[in-house]
Design a protein around this motif. Structure first.
Motif, PDB file in Angstrom:
ATOM      1  N   SER A 416     -41.683 -16.631   1.751  1.00  0.00           N
ATOM      2  CA  SER A 416     -40.927 -17.161   0.614  1.00  0.00           C
ATOM      3  C   SER A 416     -41.801 -17.227  -0.632  1.00  0.00           C
ATOM      4  N   VAL A 417     -43.015 -17.770  -0.502  1.00  0.00           N
ATOM      5  CA  VAL A 417     -43.942 -17.849  -1.632  1.00  0.00           C
ATOM      6  C   VAL A 417     -44.320 -16.452  -2.105  1.00  0.00           C
ATOM      7  N   LEU A 418     -44.484 -15.558  -1.178  1.00  0.00           N
ATOM      8  CA  LEU A 418     -44.898 -14.199  -1.515  1.00  0.00           C
ATOM      9  C   LEU A 418     -43.865 -13.514  -2.405  1.00  0.00           C
ATOM     10  N   PHE A 419     -42.581 -13.714  -2.123  1.00  0.00           N
ATOM     11  CA  PHE A 419     -41.554 -13.063  -2.939  1.00  0.00           C
ATOM     12  C   PHE A 419     -41.398 -13.736  -4.301  1.00  0.00           C
ATOM     13  N   VAL A 420     -41.733 -15.020  -4.389  1.00  0.00           N
ATOM     14  CA  VAL A 420     -41.819 -15.641  -5.709  1.00  0.00           C
ATOM     15  C   VAL A 420     -42.944 -14.985  -6.511  1.00  0.00           C
ATOM     16  N   TYR A 421     -44.063 -14.739  -5.862  1.00  0.00           N
ATOM     17  CA  TYR A 421     -45.187 -14.073  -6.523  1.00  0.00           C
ATOM     18  C   TYR A 421     -44.797 -12.670  -6.975  1.00  0.00           C
ATOM     19  N   LEU A 422     -44.054 -11.935  -6.146  1.00  0.00           N
ATOM     20  CA  LEU A 422     -43.664 -10.578  -6.511  1.00  0.00           C
ATOM     21  C   LEU A 422     -42.799 -10.552  -7.767  1.00  0.00           C
ATOM     22  N   GLU A 423     -42.050 -11.611  -8.004  1.00  0.00           N
ATOM     23  CA  GLU A 423     -41.180 -11.654  -9.180  1.00  0.00           C
ATOM     24  C   GLU A 423     -41.828 -12.331 -10.377  1.00  0.00           C
ATOM     25  N   ASP A 424     -42.583 -13.422 -10.151  1.00  0.00           N
ATOM     26  CA  ASP A 424     -43.076 -14.242 -11.265  1.00  0.00           C
ATOM     27  C   ASP A 424     -44.589 -14.406 -11.296  1.00  0.00           C
ATOM     28  N   GLY A 425     -45.326 -13.772 -10.403  1.00  0.00           N
ATOM     29  CA  GLY A 425     -46.771 -13.879 -10.420  1.00  0.00           C
ATOM     30  C   GLY A 425     -47.270 -15.272 -10.073  1.00  0.00           C
ATOM     31  N   ALA A 426     -48.539 -15.533 -10.394  1.00  0.00           N
ATOM     32  CA  ALA A 426     -49.160 -16.810 -10.030  1.00  0.00           C
ATOM     33  C   ALA A 426     -48.466 -17.995 -10.694  1.00  0.00           C
ATOM     34  N   ASP A 427     -48.017 -17.826 -11.928  1.00  0.00           N
ATOM     35  CA  ASP A 427     -47.341 -18.926 -12.615  1.00  0.00           C
ATOM     36  C   ASP A 427     -46.071 -19.331 -11.880  1.00  0.00           C
ATOM     37  N   GLY A 428     -45.367 -18.357 -11.325  1.00  0.00           N
ATOM     38  CA  GLY A 428     -44.168 -18.673 -10.555  1.00  0.00           C
ATOM     39  C   GLY A 428     -44.490 -19.452  -9.294  1.00  0.00           C
TER      40      GLY A 428
END
Length: 800
Positions: A416-428
């Protein structure tokens, strides 16, 4: 006079050999740590030296001994007494002790190798020499010639470093956990043996990771639990997604070290520090999804496929899967391999050949939990209260029933965190974490579920579903990506973030990730898919400066897209201060563009030179910082090792575009007679340094000096240093300034003039504190004076 004549050659030979031994010692200036690498005694005591040594003992009054020097050398080799003799010589023994060694251990036909094995016991030495001075000297120095050899998959034991030295050329603290500290250590050549590929030793110094535990008083050597630990460490780890065991070392009854390969970094560091920007192409996303699929394969291996050396089934539940326990490596093909590491919370069972299972054992019970030192900001993968963000709900139950399904929950959180990173990077990732902990029912604790205060069943965290919906809406710009993403996130919500009995297996998570990877691969045909306005503007500015064109005015704004002929998407780019050079870089490659990269007949920007880490055979490292002027390109890496390079965890390469090379480029612009420019990376000079890994780097505007931020030697959260040196000779430091902030909070290092250095300090926002502030620091290179200005947001200033 005769006695003096007989003794003088012996003393002279011993003095010469003493200095030769000392010159070959590693860490020779550190008396408590110095050691002679494996094979040193044989290297120094060669046949011609031994002939002179035995001849100096003068056997003229001992006619009963008829062995020649050649016979003595042969027997010395047969009985493996090189190190024994080397210790005697290094203790500056007298001639009587040397003759006793020869008569008792070489002349005699019988020899007890066990009795005189090293390290030798003092009582044995006293019996041999018949006095106490020589044994005392021998015992004091023998550790130098008895360094440990690490054996892959095996446990070594040593009473104390005073008995046997540890074979470390260097060691540096990397991280600290609840149960151990992780160090990067460099093993001396000849002190690591890989038994699984033959009894070969490392021919060059080898950098590996070492995790140190404090042994519990309830875990003495020889008991049943200790046998289980040995089985775990020696177990088959043929799965590429499980970190390999390089052996273990028990030091006395209190310290236990486990050795592992040295990774590029962990997944948390990769996302939050080394590669904060989101992936720019679907091909990058697909590669990351495929790497994540390997984690599911690794968990299945832990749960069902591990074997002890005796062929017994070994069932292992990790119980602490999170990004900081996922290490990133690179295979020979350049692909990233993610490996599960750190079994500090693991529970294990051994199933024997009859099918019965041994009782479940808690890995933690064997080691002492240490008090983790306070950090300026909480770790992004751990709660301030010590409860794991990624742990399953059953971890809070009065009677824990944590099994394989608990690891599946943790894997789902990571995905789940990984796909947030794929869309919004570290800030996401930071914002996602903040919203989970800020929820009114979360009590300020970051988890993927909410605990029912009435002791009812847990509830899936509503913020998780909210963010999943946000990701799907963002992906609607591409219908295929949207469908693949929605399918995966729905699977997590319906099959992973459920009650323990309803959860799917790790294999099913892996199958879902594989299908998602295949979907992303099917439409990842772009090199720079859907570039943002910001990235296009950056490309336009860089390439237009190379071409000598003026940018369009704001009233006539248009984006000119140049196709970059690169085989992989770039991470960032740098433009030289005179606009003559542009370099793009990815994790592994530098791509250089010059004015010759553009022509009026094509819209393609053709690279003038490319340089890859593969050319140095450095698999486990990535490019971290790159800075460019009209004369120099500086590149630093993180992770891995550089052959026999002495630099811990980093190297710097200075690509020197010399003055006459730059003039040649200018000549091409003016003459236009077809003359070519040798714009290659052939003008590279490598520098080695004893400094820690570089966090950020800058070059002065006149290209004469470099500045870099170095993390604290005791850990990333300790105060950093500012290091300044000439670019032409980076090892000749001109100034080191101790700073008040850790390297993780320092960014935007710049050297805009020959005398002024600037950087920004941004304290990381924590769960407890969301204060929005920063510090602008100015350092005068001439006066060595540091000044700071505090910067606050308008809201923070108003509230204060």
């Amino acid at each position: 006079m005769a006695i003096s004549y007989r003794r003088r050659p012996f003393d002279e030979i011993c003095d010469e050999l003493y200095l030769e031994f000392l010159g070959k010692f590693e860490r020779s200036k550190e008396e408590e740590n110095r050691f002679a690498p494996n094979g040193t005694a044989e290297e120094v005591l060669q046949s011609d030296v031994l002939h002179r040594f035995f001849r100096s003992l003068d056997w003229s009054d001992a006619s009963e001994h008829c062995m020649t020097e050649g016979d003595l050398i042969k027997r010395l080799k047969e009985r493996d007494l090189y190190n024994f003799l080397a210790i005697l010589i290094f203790t500056t023994c007298n001639i009587e002790a040397a003759r006793t060694f020869t008569t008792e251990l070489l002349f005699k036909e019988t020899f007890d190798s066990d009795l005189y094995s090293l390290p030798a016991e003092r009582d044995t030495l006293c019996s041999l020499f018949g006095e106490e001075v020589t044994p005392d000297k021998f015992v004091a120095q023998q550790a130098c010639f008895c360094p440990i050899i690490i054996h892959q998959g095996r446990e070594q034991a040593v009473e104390s470093p005073k008995r046997r030295r540890l074979p470390y050329l260097e060691e540096k603290l990397l991280s600290q956990g609840s149960f151990g500290k992780v160090y990067k250590v460099k093993i001396a050549k000849g002190h690591f043996q890989r038994h699984r590929i033959g009894t070969t030793s490392n021919t060059l110094p080898l950098e590996i990771a070492r995790k140190d535990y404090v042994i519990s008083s309830q875990f003495p050597a020889g008991n049943k639990d200790h046998e289980v630990l040995e089985k775990i460490l020696a177990s088959d780890r043929s799965c590429e997604n499980i970190v390999e065991n390089f052996g273990s070392l028990a030091i006395g009854s209190t310290m236990y070290s486990i050795f592992m390969p040295l990774a590029i970094c962990d997944l948390s560091t990769y996302m939050m520090e080394y590669h904060r920007a989101k992936p720019s192409t679907t091909r990058e996303k697909a590669a990351i999804i495929l790497s994540a699929r390997g984690l599911a394969r690794g968990l299945h291996f832990l749960h069902h496929e591990m074997k002890t050396p005796q062929g017994e089934d070994l069932v292992c539940y990790h119980m602490d899967l999170k990004p900081s326990n996922i290490l990133i490596f690179q295979n020979n093909g350049g692909e990233q391999i993610w490996k599960i590491s750190d079994f500090g919370m693991a529970r294990v069972k051994v199933r024997n050949s009859g099918g019965s299972r041994d009782k479940e054992r808690d890995f933690n019970s064997w080691f002492v939990q240490r008090q983790k030192p306070p950090e300026p900001t909480p770790s992004p993968t751990f709660n301030p209260h010590g409860e794991g963000t990624y742990l399953a709900p059953e971890s809070l139950a009065a009677i824990r029933s944590m099994k394989a399904s608990s690891d599946v929950w943790s894997l789902g959180c990571v995905v789940s965190v990984l796909f947030v990173y794929l869309e919004d990077g570290a800030d996401g990732v930071v914002q996602y974490r903040k919203e989970r902990s800020d929820h009114p029912k979360a009590d300020g604790i970051d988890r993927f579920f909410l605990r029912d205060k009435g002791f009812g069943p847990f509830k899936p965290h509503p913020i998780v579903k909210k963010w999943h919906g946000k990701l799907v809406r963002a992906a609607k710009r591409d219908a295929k990506e949207c469908a693949a993403l929605e399918s995966l996130l729905s699977f997590l919500e319906n099959s992973v973030f459920q009650d323990q009995m309803k959860r799917c297996s790790a294999v099913e998570v892996g199958d879902m990730l594989l299908r998602t990877f295949q979907s992303y691969s099917s439409f990842s045909t772009d090199v720079l898919s859907k570039p943002t306005e910001k990235s296009l503007t950056l490309m336009e500015k860089a390439l237009s400066r190379l071409r000598g064109r003026k940018l369009p005015s704001d009233n006539d704004r248009r984006i000119v897209k140049w196709s970059l002929r690169t085989n992989e998407p770039f991470k960032n780019c740098e433009i030289s201060n005179d606009g003559s050079l542009v370099v793009f870089w990815s994790d592994r490659k530098l791509t250089l563009f010059t004015s010759l990269s553009l022509s009026s007949s094509t819209s393609d920007a053709i690279p003038q030179a490319e340089w890859s880490l593969e050319s140095l055979m450095r698999p486990n490292c990535i490019l971290n910082s790159v800075r460019l002027t009209n004369r120099y390109l500086l590149a630093t890496t993180s992770g891995g090792t550089f052959r026999v390079c002495d630099s811990p965890l980093y190297f710097s390469y200075f690509m020197d575009h010399l003055s006459n090379l730059i003039r040649s480029k200018c000549d091409v612009f003016s003459l236009k007679k077809g003359q070519s420019v040798d714009a290659s990376f052939d003008y590279r000079r490598g520098f080695e340094s004893q400094q820690p890994e570089i966090s950020d780097i800058a070059i002065s505007s006149d290209s004469k000096n470099m500045a870099c931020i170095l993390p604290g030697k005791e850990g990333a959260q300790k105060p950093a240093s500012l290091y300044v040196a000439p670019v032409a000779s980076a090892n000749e430091c001109t100034w080191v300034e101790e700073l008040d902030w850790p390297a993780t909070e320092i960014s935007d290092l710049s050297f805009p003039t020959a005398n002024d250095i600037y950087f920004v300090v941004r304290p990381k926002v924590s769960i407890r504190s969301h204060e929005d502030k920063a510090i602008l620091a100015h350092v005068c290179h001439a006066s060595k004076r540091l000044e700071t200005v505090r910067i606050e947001s308008a809201k923070a200033a108003y509230e204060s």
